[in-house]
Scaffold this motif. Sequence first.
Motif, PDB file in Angstrom:
ATOM      1  N   THR A  67       8.298  26.178  33.818  1.00 51.50           N
ATOM      2  CA  THR A  67       9.019  27.203  33.066  1.00 51.50           C
ATOM      3  C   THR A  67       8.132  27.812  31.983  1.00 51.50           C
ATOM      4  OG1 THR A  67      11.177  26.165  33.465  1.00 51.50           O
ATOM      5  CG2 THR A  67      11.012  27.628  31.567  1.00 51.50           C
ATOM      6  N   PHE A  68       7.336  26.984  31.315  1.00 55.88           N
ATOM      7  CA  PHE A  68       6.442  27.492  30.274  1.00 55.88           C
ATOM      8  C   PHE A  68       5.367  28.401  30.868  1.00 55.88           C
ATOM      9  CE2 PHE A  68       8.298  23.904  28.040  1.00 55.88           C
ATOM     10  CZ  PHE A  68       8.471  24.426  26.762  1.00 55.88           C
ATOM     11  N   VAL A 109      -5.368  13.696  32.676  1.00 54.86           N
ATOM     12  CA  VAL A 109      -5.640  14.417  33.927  1.00 54.86           C
ATOM     13  C   VAL A 109      -4.915  15.756  33.904  1.00 54.86           C
ATOM     14  CG1 VAL A 109      -5.233  14.443  36.420  1.00 54.86           C
ATOM     15  CG2 VAL A 109      -6.077  12.366  35.318  1.00 54.86           C
ATOM     16  N   GLY A 110      -3.642  15.729  33.498  1.00 58.41           N
ATOM     17  CA  GLY A 110      -2.871  16.965  33.414  1.00 58.41           C
ATOM     18  C   GLY A 110      -3.427  17.921  32.382  1.00 58.41           C
ATOM     19  N   VAL A 111      -3.802  17.397  31.212  1.00 63.24           N
ATOM     20  CA  VAL A 111      -4.372  18.246  30.163  1.00 63.24           C
ATOM     21  C   VAL A 111      -5.656  18.916  30.644  1.00 63.24           C
ATOM     22  CG1 VAL A 111      -5.392  18.250  27.859  1.00 63.24           C
ATOM     23  CG2 VAL A 111      -3.340  16.898  28.300  1.00 63.24           C
ATOM     24  N   ALA A 112      -6.523  18.130  31.295  1.00 59.27           N
ATOM     25  CA  ALA A 112      -7.804  18.663  31.769  1.00 59.27           C
ATOM     26  C   ALA A 112      -7.604  19.746  32.826  1.00 59.27           C
ATOM     27  CB  ALA A 112      -8.658  17.528  32.338  1.00 59.27           C
ATOM     28  N   VAL A 113      -6.709  19.506  33.777  1.00 66.20           N
ATOM     29  CA  VAL A 113      -6.463  20.500  34.831  1.00 66.20           C
ATOM     30  C   VAL A 113      -5.866  21.767  34.234  1.00 66.20           C
ATOM     31  CG1 VAL A 113      -5.125  21.007  36.906  1.00 66.20           C
ATOM     32  CG2 VAL A 113      -6.235  18.776  36.652  1.00 66.20           C
ATOM     33  N   GLY A 114      -4.936  21.615  33.300  1.00 70.49           N
ATOM     34  CA  GLY A 114      -4.342  22.784  32.662  1.00 70.49           C
ATOM     35  C   GLY A 114      -5.372  23.614  31.916  1.00 70.49           C
ATOM     36  N   LEU A 115      -6.275  22.940  31.199  1.00 70.92           N
ATOM     37  CA  LEU A 115      -7.340  23.649  30.482  1.00 70.92           C
ATOM     38  C   LEU A 115      -8.267  24.386  31.449  1.00 70.92           C
ATOM     39  CD1 LEU A 115      -8.421  21.181  27.642  1.00 70.92           C
ATOM     40  CD2 LEU A 115      -7.544  23.513  27.358  1.00 70.92           C
ATOM     41  N   ILE A 116      -8.643  23.707  32.520  1.00 76.47           N
ATOM     42  CA  ILE A 116      -9.532  24.333  33.508  1.00 76.47           C
ATOM     43  C   ILE A 116      -8.858  25.551  34.129  1.00 76.47           C
ATOM     44  CG2 ILE A 116     -10.640  24.017  35.753  1.00 76.47           C
ATOM     45  CD1 ILE A 116     -11.107  21.073  34.922  1.00 76.47           C
ATOM     46  N   GLU A 122      -8.296  33.132  32.387  1.00 70.45           N
ATOM     47  CA  GLU A 122      -8.543  34.081  31.306  1.00 70.45           C
ATOM     48  C   GLU A 122      -9.987  34.586  31.302  1.00 70.45           C
ATOM     49  OE1 GLU A 122      -6.145  35.288  29.704  1.00 70.45           O
ATOM     50  OE2 GLU A 122      -4.604  33.862  30.344  1.00 70.45           O
ATOM     51  N   TRP A 123     -10.927  33.730  31.692  1.00 75.10           N
ATOM     52  CA  TRP A 123     -12.327  34.140  31.700  1.00 75.10           C
ATOM     53  C   TRP A 123     -12.635  35.093  32.862  1.00 75.10           C
ATOM     54  CZ3 TRP A 123     -16.732  31.486  34.529  1.00 75.10           C
ATOM     55  CH2 TRP A 123     -17.953  32.086  34.214  1.00 75.10           C
ATOM     56  N   LEU A 124     -12.144  34.734  34.049  1.00 76.64           N
ATOM     57  CA  LEU A 124     -12.427  35.544  35.233  1.00 76.64           C
ATOM     58  C   LEU A 124     -11.469  36.721  35.385  1.00 76.64           C
ATOM     59  CD1 LEU A 124     -13.082  32.683  37.834  1.00 76.64           C
ATOM     60  CD2 LEU A 124     -14.782  34.076  36.643  1.00 76.64           C
ATOM     61  N   LYS A 125     -10.356  36.690  34.627  1.00 72.51           N
ATOM     62  CA  LYS A 125      -9.333  37.747  34.728  1.00 72.51           C
ATOM     63  C   LYS A 125      -8.823  37.883  36.165  1.00 72.51           C
ATOM     64  CE  LYS A 125      -9.839  38.734  30.409  1.00 72.51           C
ATOM     65  NZ  LYS A 125      -8.809  38.306  29.429  1.00 72.51           N
ATOM     66  N   VAL A 126      -8.575  36.716  36.766  1.00 69.24           N
ATOM     67  CA  VAL A 126      -8.091  36.658  38.141  1.00 69.24           C
ATOM     68  C   VAL A 126      -6.660  36.138  38.135  1.00 69.24           C
ATOM     69  CG1 VAL A 126      -8.474  35.633  40.426  1.00 69.24           C
ATOM     70  CG2 VAL A 126     -10.417  36.240  38.987  1.00 69.24           C
ATOM     71  N   SER A 127      -5.902  36.500  39.133  1.00 72.63           N
ATOM     72  CA  SER A 127      -4.511  36.059  39.235  1.00 72.63           C
ATOM     73  C   SER A 127      -4.406  34.536  39.180  1.00 72.63           C
ATOM     74  CB  SER A 127      -3.901  36.571  40.546  1.00 72.63           C
ATOM     75  OG  SER A 127      -2.681  35.930  40.833  1.00 72.63           O
ATOM     76  N   SER A 128      -3.434  34.055  38.430  1.00 75.32           N
ATOM     77  CA  SER A 128      -3.201  32.607  38.348  1.00 75.32           C
ATOM     78  C   SER A 128      -2.818  32.036  39.706  1.00 75.32           C
ATOM     79  CB  SER A 128      -2.100  32.312  37.329  1.00 75.32           C
ATOM     80  OG  SER A 128      -0.890  32.985  37.664  1.00 75.32           O
ATOM     81  N   LEU A 129      -2.235  32.856  40.554  1.00 70.96           N
ATOM     82  CA  LEU A 129      -1.885  32.415  41.910  1.00 70.96           C
ATOM     83  C   LEU A 129      -3.128  31.969  42.664  1.00 70.96           C
ATOM     84  CD1 LEU A 129       0.536  32.355  44.029  1.00 70.96           C
ATOM     85  CD2 LEU A 129      -0.369  34.543  44.807  1.00 70.96           C
ATOM     86  N   LEU A 130      -4.197  32.760  42.576  1.00 70.32           N
ATOM     87  CA  LEU A 130      -5.420  32.450  43.315  1.00 70.32           C
ATOM     88  C   LEU A 130      -6.173  31.278  42.704  1.00 70.32           C
ATOM     89  CD1 LEU A 130      -6.725  36.079  43.984  1.00 70.32           C
ATOM     90  CD2 LEU A 130      -5.465  34.590  45.539  1.00 70.32           C
ATOM     91  N   ILE A 131      -6.282  31.262  41.368  1.00 74.45           N
ATOM     92  CA  ILE A 131      -7.024  30.185  40.702  1.00 74.45           C
ATOM     93  C   ILE A 131      -6.353  28.838  40.948  1.00 74.45           C
ATOM     94  CG2 ILE A 131      -7.668  29.217  38.466  1.00 74.45           C
ATOM     95  CD1 ILE A 131      -9.466  31.480  39.337  1.00 74.45           C
ATOM     96  N   ILE A 220      -2.999  29.706  27.796  1.00 74.33           N
ATOM     97  CA  ILE A 220      -3.693  28.470  28.152  1.00 74.33           C
ATOM     98  C   ILE A 220      -2.841  27.263  27.773  1.00 74.33           C
ATOM     99  CG2 ILE A 220      -5.671  26.997  27.602  1.00 74.33           C
ATOM    100  CD1 ILE A 220      -7.386  29.503  27.460  1.00 74.33           C
ATOM    101  N   MET A 221      -2.226  27.309  26.589  1.00 75.53           N
ATOM    102  CA  MET A 221      -1.359  26.218  26.160  1.00 75.53           C
ATOM    103  C   MET A 221      -0.184  26.038  27.116  1.00 75.53           C
ATOM    104  SD  MET A 221      -1.272  26.659  22.004  1.00 75.53           S
ATOM    105  CE  MET A 221      -0.046  25.354  21.837  1.00 75.53           C
ATOM    106  N   ALA A 222       0.359  27.152  27.617  1.00 76.30           N
ATOM    107  CA  ALA A 222       1.473  27.075  28.562  1.00 76.30           C
ATOM    108  C   ALA A 222       1.047  26.393  29.858  1.00 76.30           C
ATOM    109  CB  ALA A 222       2.014  28.473  28.853  1.00 76.30           C
ATOM    110  N   LEU A 223      -0.146  26.693  30.331  1.00 81.17           N
ATOM    111  CA  LEU A 223      -0.649  26.062  31.553  1.00 81.17           C
ATOM    112  C   LEU A 223      -0.945  24.582  31.332  1.00 81.17           C
ATOM    113  CD1 LEU A 223      -2.931  28.956  32.804  1.00 81.17           C
ATOM    114  CD2 LEU A 223      -0.948  28.026  34.027  1.00 81.17           C
ATOM    115  N   VAL A 224      -1.416  24.231  30.141  1.00 81.79           N
ATOM    116  CA  VAL A 224      -1.637  22.817  29.816  1.00 81.79           C
ATOM    117  C   VAL A 224      -0.313  22.070  29.823  1.00 81.79           C
ATOM    118  CG1 VAL A 224      -2.316  21.222  27.985  1.00 81.79           C
ATOM    119  CG2 VAL A 224      -3.762  23.179  28.521  1.00 81.79           C
ATOM    120  N   LEU A 225       0.732  22.679  29.292  1.00 84.50           N
ATOM    121  CA  LEU A 225       2.057  22.048  29.304  1.00 84.50           C
ATOM    122  C   LEU A 225       2.554  21.847  30.732  1.00 84.50           C
ATOM    123  CD1 LEU A 225       3.887  23.885  26.372  1.00 84.50           C
ATOM    124  CD2 LEU A 225       3.273  21.465  26.475  1.00 84.50           C
TER     125      LEU A 225
END
Length: 322
Positions: A67-68, A109-116, A122-131, A220-225
């Motif tokens: 949801t986040f 593990v979750g924190v690291a994957v969310g950060l990556i 955000e760096w590549l400006k690519v859809s989150s679906l693809l990444i 990024i924080m939302a993806l980490v959550l």
Amino acid sequence: MLPPEKLNKHAIANAFLRREYFVYYVFILTLLFFTVTLHDVSFFSVTNFMNVIRQTTPVTIMAIGLTFALAGGHIDLSIGAVVALAALVAALLLQMVPVPVAVIGALMVGVAVGLINGLLIEWLKVSSLLITLGTMGVITGVARQLTNLESVPIIEPSFNFVFGSGSFGPVSVLLLWTLGIAALGYLLLRKCRFGRHLLAVGGNEKGARAMGISTIKVRIMALVLASSAAALAGLLYAGRLHGARYTLGEADLLTVIAAVAIGGTSLFGGRASILGAVIGSWLMGLINNGLILSGFSTNEQMIARGVILVVAVAIGVKEQQK
């Protein structure tokens, strides 16, 4: 122009037909339907409902986390893979270190994957679906390689009790996890500045940036959550099953997305409901439970989940177009 009394009736009708109430109506109708059709197998009983909670809690936790991500305009397809990797990491660490250290290791593990995920998006400006589709493949491969496709048992009683197997009388500890994480998620989304910023970013990124909100940091924080919630779900799977396996969580992604979508969270950002995600996940659990008790196969259950997701997405798109 309509007279005042008709305007009032129209306003009341619109209030009851609001998008965020949809999941509650469907939940009640589903409950009534299976209660009537499955009265001979005690569908409407505390024992059966607690079984639904036990089976659904990891999905509920993942739904709250997703949801986040969706509120900020991103989606995370890697959460199912994170479940398995976090569970395996916890199981392996429990053979060497105390429970708290193993739990922290799994959550990291979750924190690291969310950060990556967040940094790449955000760096590549690519859809989150693809990444996240790509990271899902990487994480799945790591989980399979980690134990060479073998299950890892967990014999630590305190871990198993706290993370899934324990109960207080008829109340499973998993219900307490659901209520606790739901309350935390609600407070974070609705009562904290981060939640307001996240909804602003998802609703209008340019406007949020003009207000001085760090859109990159918030997303990024939302993806980490989202990823951390998936790691917690992995711990709950491991505790309930007394072990970990690379297949944990791999079939949950569709269910999680359906639960969040039908719960009132927009798939395009800007609108989210923690309570709706919880009820949506319980609805999916009730439907699965009812179909199993009715004798439906796994394939037919998958079809039902797919139909629910299509309906939820269709409703969400129509709401977005208004």
